[in-house]
Design a protein around this motif. Structure first.
Motif, PDB file in Angstrom:
ATOM      1  N   ARG A   1       0.843  -1.196   0.000  1.00 18.42           N
ATOM      2  CA  ARG A   1       0.000   0.000   0.000  1.00 18.42           C
ATOM      3  C   ARG A   1       0.873   1.239   0.000  1.00 18.42           C
ATOM      4  O   ARG A   1       1.839   1.336   0.745  1.00 18.42           O
ATOM      5  N   TRP A   2       0.550   2.201  -0.867  1.00 18.25           N
ATOM      6  CA  TRP A   2       1.193   3.511  -0.874  1.00 18.25           C
ATOM      7  C   TRP A   2       0.249   4.479  -1.584  1.00 18.25           C
ATOM      8  O   TRP A   2      -0.435   4.113  -2.535  1.00 18.25           O
ATOM      9  N   GLY A   3       0.181   5.699  -1.075  1.00 14.96           N
ATOM     10  CA  GLY A   3      -0.742   6.669  -1.656  1.00 14.96           C
ATOM     11  C   GLY A   3      -2.161   6.130  -1.676  1.00 14.96           C
ATOM     12  O   GLY A   3      -2.688   5.676  -0.656  1.00 14.96           O
TER      13      GLY A   3
ATOM     14  N   ASP B   1       6.630  -4.607  -6.634  1.00 15.65           N
ATOM     15  CA  ASP B   1       8.001  -5.084  -6.453  1.00 15.65           C
ATOM     16  C   ASP B   1       8.688  -4.130  -5.485  1.00 15.65           C
ATOM     17  O   ASP B   1       8.838  -2.946  -5.774  1.00 15.65           O
ATOM     18  N   VAL B   2       9.090  -4.642  -4.326  1.00 18.62           N
ATOM     19  CA  VAL B   2       9.557  -3.767  -3.249  1.00 18.62           C
ATOM     20  C   VAL B   2      10.845  -4.311  -2.626  1.00 18.62           C
ATOM     21  O   VAL B   2      11.133  -5.511  -2.683  1.00 18.62           O
ATOM     22  N   LEU B   3      11.582  -3.398  -2.006  1.00 20.83           N
ATOM     23  CA  LEU B   3      12.799  -3.746  -1.289  1.00 20.83           C
ATOM     24  C   LEU B   3      13.152  -2.567  -0.387  1.00 20.83           C
ATOM     25  O   LEU B   3      13.024  -1.416  -0.815  1.00 20.83           O
ATOM     26  N   PRO B   4      13.576  -2.802   0.853  1.00 24.90           N
ATOM     27  CA  PRO B   4      14.023  -1.675   1.667  1.00 24.90           C
ATOM     28  C   PRO B   4      15.102  -0.870   0.950  1.00 24.90           C
ATOM     29  O   PRO B   4      16.052  -1.434   0.381  1.00 24.90           O
ATOM     30  N   ALA B   5      14.968   0.450   0.965  1.00 24.16           N
ATOM     31  CA  ALA B   5      15.889   1.312   0.221  1.00 24.16           C
ATOM     32  C   ALA B   5      17.323   1.183   0.716  1.00 24.16           C
ATOM     33  O   ALA B   5      18.267   1.521  -0.023  1.00 24.16           O
TER      34      ALA B   5
END
Length: 233
Positions: free
Chosen positions: A15-17, A24-28
């Protein structure tokens, strides 16, 4: 030119905005650590296995990131009651990337990445570390990291990168049991294997802790330096 470092990612509902959808996600911190070390991070979300060779051919280095448990069927084991949430697509993708990686491609595994690299080599995992060591210090729960003292074996590539001992931040309830072809590079005081490396590769190293979560740049500098020495010719 700065070396390109491929970094494997999650594929999760996020979830964002105004959005709530598969992403597709990864801690920055992974990409930021690569950038600070002088590399260019390239995120590699799970894809078709037959695309791995084409992807790896464009990289100067590969980082297998942390994440969920590895499917126990990958090492011929039944799931422990605490083994959960494995991702078949990510398992397949990261194993395909390792299949495609030539012997001279620098590879760094972090947490789950160490376990994937061991399983890829034909190894097995301890599915719940507290069953062996009698405590949950390696993964205290939730988003909390455990501070663990490790001893690094002298003469290893890991020792050259970070020194001979120190406190690291862990978030793993599983660990590597068998690691064909790899040698132990660091252990915790309770005997848990915390790092492995492969003497038959120019740079193929994995740690069970999370160096990206603190100012612990030695591993990323070593990866990028190895990638630059090959990819920058």
């Amino acid at each position: 030119m700065k070396p390109l470092i491929g970094v494997s990612t999650y594929r999760e509902q996020a979830r964002w905005g105004v959005w709530d959808q598969l992403a597709d996600v990864l801690p920055a911190a992974y990409a930021q650590s690569v950038e600070r070390a002088g590399g260019v991070p390239v995120l590699l979300p799970p894809g078709a296995d037959d695309a791995a060779s084409a992807v790896v051919a464009r990289l100067d280095g590969l980082l297998i990131a942390g994440g969920a448990d590895v499917d126990p069927s990958r090492y011929d084991a039944e799931p422990h009651a605490r083994t959960a949430s494995w991702r078949e697509d990510r398992d397949a993708w990261e194993l395909a990337l390792l299949d495609a990686a030539p012997v001279d491609l620098p590879v760094l595994g972090i947490c789950r990445g160490m376990q994937v690299m061991a399983v890829h080599a034909g190894g097995t995992l301890v599915q719940h570390v507290p069953d062996v060591v009698g405590s949950e210090r390696h993964s205290p729960g939730g988003a909390e990291f455990g501070d663990v003292d490790v001893d690094v074996l002298p003469g290893t590539r890991l020792a050259a990168a970070i020194g001979d001992k120190g406190s690291v931040r862990c978030h793993h309830h599983q660990a590597v049991r068998d690691h064909p072809g790899f040698v132990a590079a660091a252990c915790a005081a309770d005997g848990t294997l915390e790092a492995i490396e492969h003497p038959g590769h120019r740079f193929r190293l994995a740690v069970q802790w999370h160096p990206e979560t603190r100012d612990d740049a030695g591993l990323f500098r070593a990866l990028v330096a190895a990638a630059a020495s090959e990819g920058g010719d």
